[in-house]
Design an enzyme around this catalytic site. Sequence first.
Site, short mmCIF file in Angstrom:
data_model
loop_
_atom_site.label_atom_id
_atom_site.label_comp_id
_atom_site.label_asym_id
_atom_site.label_seq_id
_atom_site.Cartn_x
_atom_site.Cartn_y
_atom_site.Cartn_z
N LYS A 102 -3.52 -9.07 -5.74
CA LYS A 102 -4.25 -8.04 -6.12
C LYS A 102 -5.34 -8.13 -7.12
CE LYS A 102 -1.59 -4.10 -4.46
NZ LYS A 102 -0.21 -4.69 -4.17
N GLU A 124 -6.09 5.13 -7.17
CA GLU A 124 -4.87 5.68 -7.19
C GLU A 124 -3.95 4.46 -7.34
OE1 GLU A 124 -6.76 4.82 -4.69
OE2 GLU A 124 -5.02 3.53 -3.70
N SER A 391 2.62 -13.29 -1.52
CA SER A 391 1.72 -12.60 -2.08
C SER A 391 1.99 -11.96 -3.61
CB SER A 391 1.61 -11.26 -1.39
OG SER A 391 3.03 -10.49 -1.21
C1 LIG Z 1 0.55 -4.36 -2.96
C2 LIG Z 1 1.18 -5.45 -2.63
C3 LIG Z 1 1.27 -5.90 -0.99
C4 LIG Z 1 0.88 -5.13 0.05
O1 LIG Z 1 -0.46 -5.07 -0.03
P1 LIG Z 1 -1.52 -5.60 1.02
O2 LIG Z 1 -2.60 -5.04 1.05
O3 LIG Z 1 -0.83 -5.33 2.44
O4 LIG Z 1 -1.43 -6.91 0.78
C5 LIG Z 1 2.07 -6.82 -0.93
N1 LIG Z 1 2.48 -7.74 -1.67
C6 LIG Z 1 2.37 -7.56 -3.01
C7 LIG Z 1 2.95 -8.50 -3.88
C8 LIG Z 1 1.79 -6.55 -3.48
O5 LIG Z 1 1.77 -6.24 -4.67
#
Ligand SMILES: *Cc1c(COP(=O)(O)O)cnc(C)c1O
Length: 431
Positions: A102, A124, A391
């Site tokens: 993010k 938000e 992610s």
């Molecule tokens: C917020 C988040 C997601 C989901 O968000 P996407 O916009 O679908 O990528 C996925 N993995 C992590 C670690 C997150 O914090």
Amino acid sequence: MDNRNLINDGIDAKDLPDRNGYFGEYGGSFIPPELQKVMDEVSEAYERISRDPSFLEELKDLEQHYTGRPSPIYHAKHLTAAVGGADIYLKREDLNHTGAHKINHCLGEVLLAKRMGKKKVIAETGAGQHGVALATAAALMGLECDIYMGEIDVMKEAPNVSRMKILGAKVISVKSGTRTLKDAVDEAFKAYLADPVNQIYCIGSVVGPHPFPMMVRDFQSVVGLEARDQMQEMTGRLPDSIVACVGGGSNAMGIFSAFLDDKTVSLYGVEPAGEGLDTPNHAATIGKGKVGILHGFKSYVIQDGNGEPMPVYSIASGLDYPGVGPQHSYLHDIGRVKYTSATDREAVEAFYALSRMEGIIPALESSHAVAYAVKLAEKLGKGKNILVNLSGRGDKDIDFVLRNYPLVEYEPDEKEENKYKEFLSHIQKRQ
Ligand SMILES: *Cc1c(COP(=O)(O)O)cnc(C)c1O
């Protein structure tokens, strides 16, 4: 408008969206006229700034020295051996500053806000991950930051609320409606309309009205562009398959965007199947949704007969969203990306598997992608390569997993237990 700019240079299908923000029939901008004026300003500013070499230079410098880019790719040898099929590689977005992908779009959004002369960024947040990443970028660039969060989520996600406060953000607890994410979005938009001159709304995924799905994708595309070079360097070729979890879809668009034109690379988006797709408790928007309009854009939406978004559920709060980015809906319809799902249980198993075998504790969101990659590795067999977008890291999830899915002994102290019971009773009241 030609979307090509310095930030998305190199990604495929950068001609999308069209000048009105459409990916095929999806996307666009379904908002009140007074908000449209504000969005047009954001579009114009982005168009200008994204062609300015000094903006790109500033962003690249932060990515390198602040976030820690490029994030490495790791060959998960033990997991690969345990599965006995295709080789599994991980793009380590969990190693970024603040622990997830993010920060990639938050740095871009706050840099844009600063160049537009804004004093304050607002957003938000549900679980607090987007709020923390935005508060971080705002602290770094000296902007004020207001985060709207449902009262229930404020209670549930206390550590992230503390983080945001320490970073200097104001956390506004939203007490209307279900006191969760949807109401926080409504309040944040209201606040935005009240002062669009000094503030800018920073959306947390590839969702919302144009230009956000494009802009957030562009800021995330660095993940795919790096991965393309790294995989070729490590293995001598492109991966056979790429797997990413899909909530709103920003981490998935980030890694997919550099491979859309490579027909030999199969792309898989993994949605949260929660307690099962045959139960009401999931958030598999493409799998189970219908086309509709949510939060100012057209896409697949999990909705009731009246077109109202329905409550959705996932063990991973970052995937718990009844909509999905419009480019994903488009990529699904044209068959370029295959959307599949993993259940809570499968995600937890993958969470433990990666922790025990590789010493990497993944976020529960990312665990969905790992779970599907394991199945795919078995199916594809030896000699093929799978790249997973990891992610985020799982630090935020450790207490929850140990409490609910204990594989090891865990004894919470009494005070913790009472807080947990209080939280549960709030959740039950909500249902
Ligand atoms: C917020 C988040 C997601 C989901 O968000 P996407 O916009 O679908 O990528 C996925 N993995 C992590 C670690 C997150 O914090």
